[in-house]
Design an enzyme around this catalytic site. Sequence first.
Site, short mmCIF file in Angstrom:
data_model
loop_
_atom_site.label_atom_id
_atom_site.label_comp_id
_atom_site.label_asym_id
_atom_site.label_seq_id
_atom_site.Cartn_x
_atom_site.Cartn_y
_atom_site.Cartn_z
N HIS A 1 0.84 -1.20 0.00
CA HIS A 1 0.00 0.00 0.00
C HIS A 1 0.88 1.26 0.00
O HIS A 1 0.64 2.20 -0.74
CB HIS A 1 -0.88 0.07 1.26
CG HIS A 1 -1.94 -0.98 1.37
ND1 HIS A 1 -1.98 -1.89 2.41
CD2 HIS A 1 -3.02 -1.27 0.60
CE1 HIS A 1 -3.04 -2.67 2.27
NE2 HIS A 1 -3.68 -2.33 1.17
N LYS B 1 -15.73 -7.06 4.36
CA LYS B 1 -14.65 -7.91 4.85
C LYS B 1 -14.61 -7.89 6.37
O LYS B 1 -14.82 -6.83 6.98
CB LYS B 1 -13.30 -7.38 4.34
CG LYS B 1 -13.06 -7.58 2.87
CD LYS B 1 -11.65 -7.12 2.53
CE LYS B 1 -11.35 -7.20 1.06
NZ LYS B 1 -10.05 -6.60 0.71
N ARG C 1 -2.25 -6.15 -8.36
CA ARG C 1 -1.21 -7.17 -8.20
C ARG C 1 -1.40 -8.32 -9.18
O ARG C 1 -0.52 -8.69 -9.91
CB ARG C 1 -1.23 -7.76 -6.77
CG ARG C 1 -0.72 -6.84 -5.71
CD ARG C 1 -1.22 -7.27 -4.35
NE ARG C 1 -2.66 -7.18 -4.28
CZ ARG C 1 -3.38 -7.36 -3.20
NH1 ARG C 1 -2.78 -7.69 -2.07
NH2 ARG C 1 -4.68 -7.23 -3.22
N SER D 1 -2.70 -7.90 2.97
CA SER D 1 -2.99 -7.78 4.40
C SER D 1 -3.24 -9.16 5.00
O SER D 1 -2.82 -9.45 6.12
CB SER D 1 -4.21 -6.88 4.62
OG SER D 1 -3.98 -5.60 4.10
P1 ADP Z 1 -9.90 -3.29 -0.49
O1 ADP Z 1 -10.65 -4.06 0.55
O2 ADP Z 1 -10.59 -2.01 -0.89
O3 ADP Z 1 -9.44 -4.09 -1.68
P2 ADP Z 1 -7.14 -3.32 0.43
O4 ADP Z 1 -6.59 -2.65 1.64
O5 ADP Z 1 -7.08 -4.81 0.37
O6 ADP Z 1 -8.61 -2.77 0.30
O7 ADP Z 1 -6.44 -2.75 -0.86
C1 ADP Z 1 -6.51 -1.38 -1.19
C2 ADP Z 1 -5.84 -1.16 -2.54
O8 ADP Z 1 -4.46 -1.43 -2.41
C3 ADP Z 1 -6.35 -2.09 -3.64
O9 ADP Z 1 -6.35 -1.38 -4.86
C4 ADP Z 1 -5.33 -3.19 -3.67
O10 ADP Z 1 -5.25 -3.82 -4.94
C5 ADP Z 1 -4.07 -2.37 -3.37
N1 ADP Z 1 -3.02 -3.21 -2.82
C6 ADP Z 1 -3.06 -4.02 -1.75
N2 ADP Z 1 -1.88 -4.65 -1.57
C7 ADP Z 1 -1.06 -4.21 -2.56
C8 ADP Z 1 0.29 -4.49 -2.97
N3 ADP Z 1 1.03 -5.39 -2.32
N4 ADP Z 1 0.78 -3.85 -4.05
C9 ADP Z 1 0.00 -2.99 -4.73
N5 ADP Z 1 -1.26 -2.68 -4.43
C10 ADP Z 1 -1.79 -3.29 -3.36
#
Ligand code: ADP
Length: 162
Positions: free
Chosen positions: A18, A42, A91, A129
Amino acid sequence: MCKRAICAGSFDPPTDGHLNIVARGLKVFDKLVVAVAVNTTKKSIFTPEERVEMLKEIFRGRENVEVDSFEGLLVDYARRKGIHTILRGLRTVGDYEYESQMALANKTLDPEIEILYMMTEGKYAHLSSSIIKEIITFGGSGCGMIHPTVEKRLKQKLLKVT
Ligand code: ADP
């Protein structure tokens, strides 16, 4: 004109993947709002307040990053903020499928919204996460994957370490 975008997500917890998207997003935008989604479907381990606290600690002193949270639809939040661009990370093919559905739904809800995607950097491609929660649960190190404040809080939460 100040170019602004919203990086919205669950951030449960925030990972270096992130943070990498935010850092690279700041090469394109003057200011980013990192917005914690409160009411995703979630199941989360950190409360929205805890996630905001962690992100505020991580971005302390960064004038071009605002940490906030929102309830309800992202498009409504974006409209309230007067920001029309959403920045998300990508990803995997799985991300692509989910994100393309979300993008189409958001575009239908608000045709003014633009959603931009940034491809993850190789070393973060495996990072999520959920994976980091498993690593910490089974005694692994979060080094190179999460900020030290996140690791400390995860250990407190998952391993009851004080
Ligand atoms: P959501 O529940 O909205 O998907 P996340 O916290 O899982 O929230 O992810 C938020 C954003 O960050 C999403 O666009 C996700 O694809 C991106 N993201 C999460 N992990 C990574 C990573 N390792 N590299 C790039 N983008 C990421």
